[in-house]
Design a protein around this motif. Structure first.
Motif, PDB file in Angstrom:
ATOM      1  N   PRO A 159       5.682   0.708  -8.987  1.00 10.31           N
ATOM      2  CA  PRO A 159       4.952  -0.301  -9.777  1.00 10.31           C
ATOM      3  C   PRO A 159       5.761  -0.679 -11.011  1.00 10.31           C
ATOM      4  O   PRO A 159       6.470   0.157 -11.579  1.00 10.31           O
ATOM      5  CB  PRO A 159       3.656   0.417 -10.162  1.00 10.31           C
ATOM      6  N   VAL A 160       5.670  -1.927 -11.408  1.00 10.79           N
ATOM      7  CA  VAL A 160       6.401  -2.374 -12.601  1.00 10.79           C
ATOM      8  C   VAL A 160       5.437  -2.510 -13.768  1.00 10.79           C
ATOM      9  O   VAL A 160       4.249  -2.778 -13.600  1.00 10.79           O
ATOM     10  CB  VAL A 160       7.122  -3.719 -12.358  1.00 10.79           C
ATOM     11  N   GLY A 204      18.973  -8.635  -5.881  1.00 12.27           N
ATOM     12  CA  GLY A 204      18.165  -9.653  -6.545  1.00 12.27           C
ATOM     13  C   GLY A 204      17.086 -10.210  -5.631  1.00 12.27           C
ATOM     14  O   GLY A 204      15.944 -10.438  -6.060  1.00 12.27           O
ATOM     15  N   LEU A 205      17.430 -10.437  -4.363  1.00 15.45           N
ATOM     16  CA  LEU A 205      16.454 -10.955  -3.401  1.00 15.45           C
ATOM     17  C   LEU A 205      15.323  -9.951  -3.199  1.00 15.45           C
ATOM     18  O   LEU A 205      14.142 -10.325  -3.158  1.00 15.45           O
ATOM     19  CB  LEU A 205      17.158 -11.243  -2.076  1.00 15.45           C
ATOM     20  N   LEU A 206      15.669  -8.675  -3.086  1.00 16.46           N
ATOM     21  CA  LEU A 206      14.639  -7.655  -2.925  1.00 16.46           C
ATOM     22  C   LEU A 206      13.781  -7.537  -4.182  1.00 16.46           C
ATOM     23  O   LEU A 206      12.554  -7.381  -4.091  1.00 16.46           O
ATOM     24  CB  LEU A 206      15.293  -6.309  -2.607  1.00 16.46           C
ATOM     25  N   GLN A 207      14.389  -7.623  -5.344  1.00 18.08           N
ATOM     26  CA  GLN A 207      13.621  -7.555  -6.586  1.00 18.08           C
ATOM     27  C   GLN A 207      12.590  -8.685  -6.651  1.00 18.08           C
ATOM     28  O   GLN A 207      11.432  -8.471  -7.029  1.00 18.08           O
ATOM     29  CB  GLN A 207      14.557  -7.626  -7.793  1.00 18.08           C
ATOM     30  N   GLU A 208      13.004  -9.884  -6.259  1.00 18.73           N
ATOM     31  CA  GLU A 208      12.086 -11.028  -6.282  1.00 18.73           C
ATOM     32  C   GLU A 208      10.944 -10.839  -5.293  1.00 18.73           C
ATOM     33  O   GLU A 208       9.780 -11.112  -5.611  1.00 18.73           O
ATOM     34  CB  GLU A 208      12.848 -12.315  -5.961  1.00 18.73           C
ATOM     35  N   ALA A 209      11.264 -10.373  -4.086  1.00 19.58           N
ATOM     36  CA  ALA A 209      10.228 -10.178  -3.066  1.00 19.58           C
ATOM     37  C   ALA A 209       9.249  -9.085  -3.486  1.00 19.58           C
ATOM     38  O   ALA A 209       8.033  -9.221  -3.309  1.00 19.58           O
ATOM     39  CB  ALA A 209      10.877  -9.833  -1.731  1.00 19.58           C
ATOM     40  N   ALA A 210       9.767  -7.991  -4.038  1.00 21.57           N
ATOM     41  CA  ALA A 210       8.895  -6.889  -4.450  1.00 21.57           C
ATOM     42  C   ALA A 210       8.034  -7.277  -5.645  1.00 21.57           C
ATOM     43  O   ALA A 210       6.865  -6.853  -5.746  1.00 21.57           O
ATOM     44  CB  ALA A 210       9.743  -5.664  -4.777  1.00 21.57           C
ATOM     45  N   ALA A 211       8.577  -8.087  -6.550  1.00 26.24           N
ATOM     46  CA  ALA A 211       7.848  -8.486  -7.757  1.00 26.24           C
ATOM     47  C   ALA A 211       6.572  -9.261  -7.425  1.00 26.24           C
ATOM     48  O   ALA A 211       5.605  -9.227  -8.202  1.00 26.24           O
ATOM     49  CB  ALA A 211       8.750  -9.312  -8.658  1.00 26.24           C
ATOM     50  N   GLN A 212       6.554  -9.938  -6.291  1.00 24.51           N
ATOM     51  CA  GLN A 212       5.350 -10.672  -5.893  1.00 24.51           C
ATOM     52  C   GLN A 212       4.178  -9.732  -5.630  1.00 24.51           C
ATOM     53  O   GLN A 212       3.020 -10.156  -5.604  1.00 24.51           O
ATOM     54  CB  GLN A 212       5.643 -11.505  -4.651  1.00 24.51           C
ATOM     55  N   HIS A 213       4.458  -8.457  -5.448  1.00 23.87           N
ATOM     56  CA  HIS A 213       3.421  -7.444  -5.224  1.00 23.87           C
ATOM     57  C   HIS A 213       3.312  -6.490  -6.415  1.00 23.87           C
ATOM     58  O   HIS A 213       2.687  -5.432  -6.295  1.00 23.87           O
ATOM     59  CB  HIS A 213       3.741  -6.653  -3.959  1.00 23.87           C
ATOM     60  N   GLY A 214       3.922  -6.851  -7.535  1.00 27.79           N
ATOM     61  CA  GLY A 214       3.903  -5.980  -8.703  1.00 27.79           C
ATOM     62  C   GLY A 214       4.729  -4.732  -8.532  1.00 27.79           C
ATOM     63  O   GLY A 214       4.455  -3.694  -9.151  1.00 27.79           O
ATOM     64  N   SER A 251       0.831  -1.205   0.000  1.00 31.10           N
ATOM     65  CA  SER A 251       0.000   0.000   0.000  1.00 31.10           C
ATOM     66  C   SER A 251       0.864   1.252   0.000  1.00 31.10           C
ATOM     67  O   SER A 251       0.629   2.203  -0.752  1.00 31.10           O
ATOM     68  CB  SER A 251      -0.927  -0.001   1.219  1.00 31.10           C
ATOM     69  N   ALA A 252       1.867   1.264   0.866  1.00 31.03           N
ATOM     70  CA  ALA A 252       2.780   2.415   0.949  1.00 31.03           C
ATOM     71  C   ALA A 252       3.904   2.332  -0.073  1.00 31.03           C
ATOM     72  O   ALA A 252       4.635   3.298  -0.272  1.00 31.03           O
ATOM     73  CB  ALA A 252       3.368   2.512   2.348  1.00 31.03           C
ATOM     74  N   ARG A 253       4.059   1.158  -0.716  1.00 32.17           N
ATOM     75  CA  ARG A 253       5.148   0.896  -1.672  1.00 32.17           C
ATOM     76  C   ARG A 253       6.504   1.144  -1.013  1.00 32.17           C
ATOM     77  O   ARG A 253       7.323   1.938  -1.489  1.00 32.17           O
ATOM     78  CB  ARG A 253       4.984   1.724  -2.944  1.00 32.17           C
ATOM     79  N   VAL A 254       6.708   0.441   0.117  1.00 28.77           N
ATOM     80  CA  VAL A 254       7.930   0.580   0.898  1.00 28.77           C
ATOM     81  C   VAL A 254       8.435  -0.807   1.274  1.00 28.77           C
ATOM     82  O   VAL A 254       7.649  -1.706   1.589  1.00 28.77           O
ATOM     83  CB  VAL A 254       7.671   1.407   2.181  1.00 28.77           C
ATOM     84  N   ALA A 255       9.753  -0.984   1.247  1.00 26.78           N
ATOM     85  CA  ALA A 255      10.399  -2.203   1.727  1.00 26.78           C
ATOM     86  C   ALA A 255      11.296  -1.867   2.900  1.00 26.78           C
ATOM     87  O   ALA A 255      11.999  -0.850   2.868  1.00 26.78           O
ATOM     88  CB  ALA A 255      11.217  -2.854   0.617  1.00 26.78           C
ATOM     89  N   ILE A 256      11.277  -2.716   3.931  1.00 30.06           N
ATOM     90  CA  ILE A 256      12.224  -2.614   5.036  1.00 30.06           C
ATOM     91  C   ILE A 256      13.136  -3.827   4.926  1.00 30.06           C
ATOM     92  O   ILE A 256      12.668  -4.974   4.985  1.00 30.06           O
ATOM     93  CB  ILE A 256      11.519  -2.616   6.411  1.00 30.06           C
ATOM     94  N   VAL A 257      14.421  -3.593   4.739  1.00 31.51           N
ATOM     95  CA  VAL A 257      15.357  -4.689   4.489  1.00 31.51           C
ATOM     96  C   VAL A 257      16.601  -4.527   5.344  1.00 31.51           C
ATOM     97  O   VAL A 257      16.986  -3.413   5.711  1.00 31.51           O
ATOM     98  CB  VAL A 257      15.760  -4.767   3.001  1.00 31.51           C
ATOM     99  N   GLU A 258      17.228  -5.667   5.660  1.00 32.78           N
ATOM    100  CA  GLU A 258      18.527  -5.625   6.316  1.00 32.78           C
ATOM    101  C   GLU A 258      19.608  -5.361   5.286  1.00 32.78           C
ATOM    102  O   GLU A 258      19.448  -5.657   4.093  1.00 32.78           O
ATOM    103  CB  GLU A 258      18.783  -6.933   7.057  1.00 32.78           C
TER     104      GLU A 258
END
Length: 461
Positions: free
Chosen positions: A212-213, A113-123, A100-107
């Motif tokens: 959004p992609v 690549g890992l973040l791209q894959e996780a974010a892609a699941q939400h478009g 909803s906020a289009r935000v990722a919290i990551v270590e």
């Protein structure tokens, strides 16, 4: 560093993995053989573990070097005996994706690549991409203010970071994991750590903007006479509605020819004979729409831009073959042992004049020099490698640097676009960066890290 001190390190960092110098020597150091010159490596599991390690080193005056994916190209992660590495590889969790906020919290140790894959699941997508996406970590990208393929549209990491957490040189935790774009509440201190290459603290967690992609994307390879022609094509696609230009990469002929040979591409399989090649990526709602938009757009600007040849990829395999031309730049290393490589930003429409100037100037330095030039067209970031066999003497390297960097600052460009200063560009930093800027940087370093514990010798020295 004595065995007893390593034992103390293990005791102080009980929840972390600790390797001594012998264990380091048996492991792959990554892109730079100097990365594992330290006396020990510690891999904490969380921010508290990083803070404990920092306090240990600060109390003893031990230099501490943060490392992520070890893909840096400027010696920013290089280490020497007596120093300790803070390896963030165990802190690799994607803590949250908020669609909803289009935000990722990551270590910090999570790879792009890992973040791209996780974010892609939400478009969604981080809005930044690099060839080293499988190994480059978010913390390292923040610390070097990485740019990459989409910087012309989405900015560098400095424009993607909403907030961050970092461990300061005294072990305290700076926590500003802001998740919103709008905040005007005093000094925005997170920017001290973005691009500082770990010299002011160790980034441990990051809040990043996501975009959004497009539903699909198509790739084209276009032959043009020069960069100016390629820029006309880019401007045409940037003006189009209903599609999204996602990549505009330029390859000069010498680099393209090297890639064709080393990758084993059959002559005629791709249009590779033009003086310059443009790799275009275009996003749309479907693959059919993206390909059609590329074909129609190129046809519309063909004569105006002086296009020599072009190909819109008709399959995933063909698109991959085009991208390999641009991304498998390690082929230069295979052809030339330790060639000097550079990373500059050239403003506006000056690319053709700049490339012509450095090619002529390099011939005056050494008649055999013929540079490989490629890069990110739409933001003026060029990568340059010299066709030497083995490292060049220091004085020769300085002469090459001065030639390549001449006039960039005055024109509003940069001698380091996205690789950082690290260790390898320290001398160039002293010769080419603004003297007032250098003095302010030294004052900031002295104030935040008076003991010079954090990545000593890098950037400001």
């Amino acid at each position: 560093m004595s065995a007893s001190l390593v034992a103390e390190l293990r005791a102080a960092c009980r929840n972390a993995t600790v390797w001594d110098a012998a264990e380091l020597a048996a492991r792959d150091p990554g892109f730079d053989a100097r990365n594992f010159g330290a006396s020990a490596l510690v891999r904490p599991r969380d921010t508290e573990g990083v803070a404990a390690l920092v306090k240990f080193c600060a109390e003893r005056g031990i230099g501490l070097v943060p490392q992520g994916g070890r893909t840096g190209l400027a010696g920013g992660a290089a280490t020497s005996a007596g120093q300790v590495i803070c390896d963030l590889g165990a802190m690799n969790r994607i803590e949250e994706i908020d669609p909803s906020a289009r935000v990722a919290i990551v270590e910090a140790g999570a790879t792009l690549g890992l973040l791209q894959e996780a974010a892609a699941q939400h478009g969604l997508d981080p809005g930044i991409d690099l060839a080293a996406r499988g190994s480059a970590t978010i913390g390292g990208m923040v610390s070097t203010n990485a740019g990459g393929i989409m910087a012309f549209r989405n900015g560098t990491m400095r424009h993607r970071v909403l907030g961050l957490e970092a461990v300061l040189p005294d072990g305290r935790v700076f926590s500003d994991l802001t998740r919103v774009l709008k905040t005007s509440a005093g000094y925005d201190l997170k920017h001290l750590f973005i691009g500082a290459e770990g010299t002011l603290g160790i980034v441990t967690r990051v809040a990043l903007r996501l975009d959004p992609v497009a539903g699909a994307s198509a790739i084209a390879l276009v032959g043009v006479p020069d960069a100016q022609s390629a820029q006309r094509i880019v401007r045409h696609f940037l003006r189009q509605t209903g599609t999204r230009l996602s990549a505009a990469e330029i390859l000069w002929q010498r680099f393209a020819a090297l890639m064709q040979r080393t990758l084993g591409y059959a002559p005629g399989s791709l249009p590779l004979e033009a003086p310059c090649l443009l790799v275009l990526g275009l996003g749309a709602d479907s693959m059919e729409a993206a390909r059609a938009a590329l074909e129609d757009g190129l046809a519309a600007v063909w004569d105006q831009a002086g296009i020599i040849d072009g190909l819109v990829a008709s399959s995933d395999a063909q698109a991959e073959a085009i991208w390999r031309l641009r991304e498998e730049t390690e082929q230069i290393e295979r052809m030339h042992h330790l060639p000097p490589s550079f990373d500059v930003s050239v403003p506006g429409g000056a690319l053709d004049d700049y490339v012509a100037r450095i090619e002529a100037g390099l011939k005056r330095v050494d008649a055999s020099y013929a540079p490989y030039v490629f890069g990110h067209l739409a933001d003026g970031n060029l990568h340059i490698s010299i066709n030497t066999d083995g490292p060049v003497p220091h004085e020769r390297h300085e002469a090459i640097e001065d030639l390549l960097y001449e006039g960039l600052n005055e024109a509003g460009g940069s001698f380091s676009a996205e690789h950082g200063v690290g260790l390898d560009k320290r001398d160039a930093y002293e010769r080419h960066a603004d003297p007032v800027k250098r003095e302010l940087a030294r004052r900031v370093k002295a104030m935040i890290d008076p003991g010079n514990v954090m990545n000593p010798g890098k950037v400001v020295g």
